[in-house]
Design a protein around this motif. Structure first.
Motif, PDB file in Angstrom:
ATOM      1  N   SER A 125       0.851  -1.190   0.000  1.00 53.25           N
ATOM      2  CA  SER A 125       0.000   0.000   0.000  1.00 53.25           C
ATOM      3  C   SER A 125       0.888   1.242   0.000  1.00 53.25           C
ATOM      4  CB  SER A 125      -0.846  -0.041   1.274  1.00 53.25           C
ATOM      5  OG  SER A 125      -2.007   0.717   1.149  1.00 53.25           O
ATOM      6  N   PRO A 126       0.483   2.299  -0.725  1.00 56.97           N
ATOM      7  CA  PRO A 126       1.336   3.495  -0.756  1.00 56.97           C
ATOM      8  C   PRO A 126       1.534   4.086   0.634  1.00 56.97           C
ATOM      9  CG  PRO A 126      -0.811   3.905  -1.782  1.00 56.97           C
ATOM     10  CD  PRO A 126      -0.719   2.441  -1.524  1.00 56.97           C
ATOM     11  N   MET A 127       2.785   4.441   0.931  1.00 59.32           N
ATOM     12  CA  MET A 127       3.082   5.009   2.259  1.00 59.32           C
ATOM     13  C   MET A 127       4.073   6.158   2.164  1.00 59.32           C
ATOM     14  SD  MET A 127       3.357   1.757   4.798  1.00 59.32           S
ATOM     15  CE  MET A 127       3.867   0.531   3.605  1.00 59.32           C
ATOM     16  N   CYS A 128       3.578   7.360   2.503  1.00 63.48           N
ATOM     17  CA  CYS A 128       4.431   8.545   2.529  1.00 63.48           C
ATOM     18  C   CYS A 128       5.616   8.308   3.449  1.00 63.48           C
ATOM     19  CB  CYS A 128       3.657   9.742   3.072  1.00 63.48           C
ATOM     20  SG  CYS A 128       2.459  10.377   1.920  1.00 63.48           S
ATOM     21  N   ALA A 168       2.122   8.461  -2.112  1.00 67.87           N
ATOM     22  CA  ALA A 168       1.413   9.571  -2.742  1.00 67.87           C
ATOM     23  C   ALA A 168       2.449  10.529  -3.319  1.00 67.87           C
ATOM     24  CB  ALA A 168       0.548  10.286  -1.711  1.00 67.87           C
ATOM     25  N   GLN A 178       1.607   6.051  -6.894  1.00 70.93           N
ATOM     26  CA  GLN A 178       0.324   6.696  -6.589  1.00 70.93           C
ATOM     27  C   GLN A 178       0.446   8.180  -6.926  1.00 70.93           C
ATOM     28  OE1 GLN A 178      -1.043   7.408  -2.481  1.00 70.93           O
ATOM     29  NE2 GLN A 178      -2.960   6.385  -3.012  1.00 70.93           N
ATOM     30  N   HIS A 213      -4.894   8.814  -6.599  1.00 69.45           N
ATOM     31  CA  HIS A 213      -5.299   8.965  -5.192  1.00 69.45           C
ATOM     32  C   HIS A 213      -6.548   9.841  -5.111  1.00 69.45           C
ATOM     33  CE1 HIS A 213      -5.147   8.884  -0.973  1.00 69.45           C
ATOM     34  NE2 HIS A 213      -3.933   9.331  -0.728  1.00 69.45           N
ATOM     35  N   HIS A 234      -8.867   9.734   1.222  1.00 68.13           N
ATOM     36  CA  HIS A 234      -8.220  10.310   2.413  1.00 68.13           C
ATOM     37  C   HIS A 234      -8.300  11.827   2.531  1.00 68.13           C
ATOM     38  CE1 HIS A 234      -5.658   6.367   2.492  1.00 68.13           C
ATOM     39  NE2 HIS A 234      -6.955   6.154   2.675  1.00 68.13           N
ATOM     40  N   ARG A 257      -7.655   4.708  -5.968  1.00 69.09           N
ATOM     41  CA  ARG A 257      -7.953   4.504  -4.534  1.00 69.09           C
ATOM     42  C   ARG A 257      -9.046   5.485  -4.140  1.00 69.09           C
ATOM     43  NH1 ARG A 257      -4.119   3.670   0.742  1.00 69.09           N
ATOM     44  NH2 ARG A 257      -4.383   1.522   0.048  1.00 69.09           N
ATOM     45  N   VAL A 317      -7.993  -3.116   1.889  1.00 72.36           N
ATOM     46  CA  VAL A 317      -6.886  -2.540   2.662  1.00 72.36           C
ATOM     47  C   VAL A 317      -7.385  -2.187   4.057  1.00 72.36           C
ATOM     48  CG1 VAL A 317      -7.307  -0.158   1.869  1.00 72.36           C
ATOM     49  CG2 VAL A 317      -5.015  -0.815   2.624  1.00 72.36           C
ATOM     50  N   GLY A 318      -6.461  -2.174   5.000  1.00 74.23           N
ATOM     51  CA  GLY A 318      -6.805  -1.723   6.347  1.00 74.23           C
ATOM     52  C   GLY A 318      -6.801  -2.861   7.346  1.00 74.23           C
ATOM     53  N   LEU A 319      -5.801  -2.862   8.222  1.00 69.60           N
ATOM     54  CA  LEU A 319      -5.656  -3.880   9.259  1.00 69.60           C
ATOM     55  C   LEU A 319      -5.799  -5.307   8.726  1.00 69.60           C
ATOM     56  CD1 LEU A 319      -7.131  -2.236  12.471  1.00 69.60           C
ATOM     57  CD2 LEU A 319      -4.761  -2.802  11.943  1.00 69.60           C
ATOM     58  N   LEU A 329      -1.248  -4.092   1.859  1.00 67.00           N
ATOM     59  CA  LEU A 329      -0.781  -4.040   3.246  1.00 67.00           C
ATOM     60  C   LEU A 329       0.129  -2.837   3.424  1.00 67.00           C
ATOM     61  CD1 LEU A 329      -1.730  -7.063   3.041  1.00 67.00           C
ATOM     62  CD2 LEU A 329       0.205  -7.616   4.512  1.00 67.00           C
ATOM     63  N   ALA A 330      -0.047  -2.143   4.520  1.00 67.49           N
ATOM     64  CA  ALA A 330       0.825  -0.994   4.802  1.00 67.49           C
ATOM     65  C   ALA A 330       1.677  -1.293   6.032  1.00 67.49           C
ATOM     66  CB  ALA A 330       0.005   0.275   4.963  1.00 67.49           C
ATOM     67  N   ARG A 331       1.105  -1.101   7.226  1.00 67.02           N
ATOM     68  CA  ARG A 331       1.938  -1.194   8.431  1.00 67.02           C
ATOM     69  C   ARG A 331       2.541  -2.574   8.644  1.00 67.02           C
ATOM     70  NH1 ARG A 331      -2.583   1.643  11.925  1.00 67.02           N
ATOM     71  NH2 ARG A 331      -3.747   0.506  10.327  1.00 67.02           N
TER      72      ARG A 331
HETATM   73  C1  LIG Z   1       3.455   5.691   7.171  1.00 63.05           C
HETATM   74  C2  LIG Z   1       2.189   5.660   6.360  1.00 63.05           C
HETATM   75  C3  LIG Z   1       2.081   6.454   5.237  1.00 63.05           C
HETATM   76  C4  LIG Z   1       0.915   6.407   4.444  1.00 63.05           C
HETATM   77  N1  LIG Z   1       0.860   7.108   3.260  1.00 63.05           N
HETATM   78  C5  LIG Z   1      -0.157   6.901   2.402  1.00 63.05           C
HETATM   79  C6  LIG Z   1      -0.102   7.404   1.074  1.00 63.05           C
HETATM   80  O1  LIG Z   1       0.884   7.991   0.639  1.00 63.05           O
HETATM   81  N2  LIG Z   1      -1.186   7.176   0.277  1.00 63.05           N
HETATM   82  C7  LIG Z   1      -2.283   6.473   0.704  1.00 63.05           C
HETATM   83  O2  LIG Z   1      -3.241   6.319  -0.054  1.00 63.05           O
HETATM   84  N3  LIG Z   1      -2.329   5.955   1.947  1.00 63.05           N
HETATM   85  C8  LIG Z   1      -1.281   6.130   2.781  1.00 63.05           C
HETATM   86  N4  LIG Z   1      -1.280   5.510   3.998  1.00 63.05           N
HETATM   87  C9  LIG Z   1      -2.388   4.604   4.328  1.00 63.05           C
HETATM   88  C10 LIG Z   1      -2.007   3.170   3.971  1.00 63.05           C
HETATM   89  O3  LIG Z   1      -1.737   3.019   2.583  1.00 63.05           O
HETATM   90  C11 LIG Z   1      -3.129   2.190   4.370  1.00 63.05           C
HETATM   91  O4  LIG Z   1      -4.280   2.481   3.620  1.00 63.05           O
HETATM   92  C12 LIG Z   1      -3.446   2.269   5.863  1.00 63.05           C
HETATM   93  O5  LIG Z   1      -2.265   2.354   6.641  1.00 63.05           O
HETATM   94  C13 LIG Z   1      -4.249   1.058   6.326  1.00 63.05           C
HETATM   95  O6  LIG Z   1      -3.565  -0.129   6.047  1.00 63.05           O
HETATM   96  P1  LIG Z   1      -2.729  -0.958   7.209  1.00 63.05           P
HETATM   97  O7  LIG Z   1      -3.702  -1.256   8.301  1.00 63.05           O
HETATM   98  O8  LIG Z   1      -2.239  -2.175   6.470  1.00 63.05           O
HETATM   99  O9  LIG Z   1      -1.608  -0.068   7.681  1.00 63.05           O
HETATM  100  C14 LIG Z   1      -0.157   5.578   4.818  1.00 63.05           C
HETATM  101  C15 LIG Z   1      -0.052   4.814   5.993  1.00 63.05           C
HETATM  102  C16 LIG Z   1       1.107   4.826   6.745  1.00 63.05           C
HETATM  103  C17 LIG Z   1       1.215   3.933   7.950  1.00 63.05           C
END
Ligand SMILES: Cc1cc2nc3c(=O)[nH]c(=O)nc-3n(C[C@H](O)[C@H](O)[C@H](O)COP(=O)(O)O)c2cc1C
Length: 355
Positions: free
Chosen positions: A23-26, A58, A100, A177, A180, A230, A299-301, A322-324
């Motif tokens: 999953s995209p993560m800043c 993003a 993204q 994107h 959010h 998204r 997505v999400g947890l 998956l993100a975290r």
């Molecule tokens: C450090 C971090 C940065 C994130 N940056 C973005 C982002 O750039 N774009 C986006 O759509 N969501 C972003 N998210 C949200 C995640 O992509 C994801 O949707 C959210 O964390 C839920 O998934 P998880 O429970 O697997 O962490 C970010 C989440 C984290 C933890």
């Protein structure tokens, strides 16, 4: 054992080796929007770890579209060049490089989370945010400047230009994107879009700018390559954007040639009450998949191998993002394969550690 999680997915001409998507993560770690060694190691590790798709954070289509001064950008050639080494590395590991494309709208110009995440003033190196309507996110945020119609059209072009740059940079998937609480979501939701022109009002009006972006990007993005969107499937607020509108919007996106809807939620307003729990957004992916008849991502947890497998087995989504869990463990896919008794090919350099 044959699993869904580790069965390949084909979208257009692209093959994903499995359905575990990063999953995209800043990372808030770029200077002038240019990726650096941090992004190479961060994204590269997750490709080595076995993910099917690695989506870069993003990435802003204009400098003003960054959430923070440290966000990645793709509005100039220096940024494109710096991305090329990263996308080649991801592809060499058997993963698909994705990006993204984003504009932060009224939530632009903020500090990274570890510096409080609050708005950065112009005098401190921030900038004036823009939005569909001049309503701020909360009392501490500055009032955004309302975009004129010609500026809206310019932003459509910025997304298309960013898509062409993404191609030069070596990406094989774009995700737009629209979630959010950032610019496109702000247009979609009646809570943040109070415009009285053709870009506001009815669902059709509020969806006009995001749909123009989707069409402009689809027009320039090669027909062999997949394009994702998204969305936040709900604002979690009475009278806001909701699943019913998301279903209608997703049908329009599908008809424009969008290949997959990545179903997130929330982020638009600070007072939303989000019932966070394992897999809490999966029902959105399931509903859109069923009612729109197109691929979706959940997505999400999603943190456990069996949980991810069950989502796919039940037909609730085609892929999991998956993100975290992937921040905690870049090798999550390799570990998940072991848990699901799948013989997943390890990076050859690491074979001596495979038990
Ligand atoms: C450090 C971090 C940065 C994130 N940056 C973005 C982002 O750039 N774009 C986006 O759509 N969501 C972003 N998210 C949200 C995640 O992509 C994801 O949707 C959210 O964390 C839920 O998934 P998880 O429970 O697997 O962490 C970010 C989440 C984290 C933890």
């Amino acid at each position: 054992m044959a699993t869904k999680l580790f069965s390949p997915l084909f979208l257009r001409t692209v093959e994903f080796r499995n359905r575990i998507f990063v999953s995209p993560m800043c990372q808030y770690s770029a200077l002038h929007g240019v990726p650096n060694d941090w992004h190479m190691v961060h994204l590269g590790s997750r490709a080595v770890g076995g993910a099917g798709l690695v989506i870069a954070e993003a990435t802003a289509v204009t400098a003003e579209g960054r959430i923070s001064p440290g966000d990645l950008g793709i509005w100039n050639d220096q940024q494109v060049k710096a991305f090329q080494a990263i996308t080649s590395f991801i592809a060499e590991q058997g993963s698909v490089p994705g990006i993204q494309l984003a504009h932060a709208g009224r939530k632009a110009s903020t500090a990274p989370p570890w510096k409080g995440g609050r708005p950065v003033k112009i005098s401190d190196g921030g900038w004036q945010p823009v939005a569909p309507t001049a309503v701020s996110f909360d009392d501490e945020y500055p009032s955004p400047r309302e975009l004129s119609q010609s500026e809206i059209a310019e932003h459509v072009s910025k997304f298309a230009e960013a898509a062409l740059r993404s191609l030069d940079a070596g990406f094989k998937v774009i995700e737009l994107h629209m979630a959010h609480g950032y610019l496109m979501h702000e247009f979609l939701s009646p809570l943040t879009n109070k415009r009285t022109d053709e870009y506001g009002g009815s669902l059709e009006g509020r969806a006009r700018f995001p749909l123009h972006v989707a069409k402009a990007v689809r027009d320039v993005w090669p027909s062999e390559l997949p394009l994702f969107v998204r969305i936040s499937a709900t604002d979690w607020v009475e009278g806001g954007w909701d699943l019913e509108q998301s279903v209608k919007f997703a049908k329009w996106l599908r008809d424009l040639g969008i290949d997959l809807i990545d179903c997130s939620s929330g982020g638009l307003v600070p007072h939303a009450k989000v019932p966070v729990a394992p897999g809490y957004q999966v029902p959105f992916a399931a509903t859109i998949r069923r009612e729109v008849n197109m691929p979706t991502g959940a997505v999400g947890l999603i943190t456990e191998a069996h949980q991810a497998e069950e989502i796919l087995q039940k037909g609730e989504a085609d892929v999991v993002f998956l993100a975290r869990a992937l921040l905690r463990d870049p090798y999550w896919p390799i570990h998940a394969a072991k848990e699901l008794s799948v013989d997943f090919p390890w990076p050859v350099q690491y074979l001596r550690a495979k038990t």
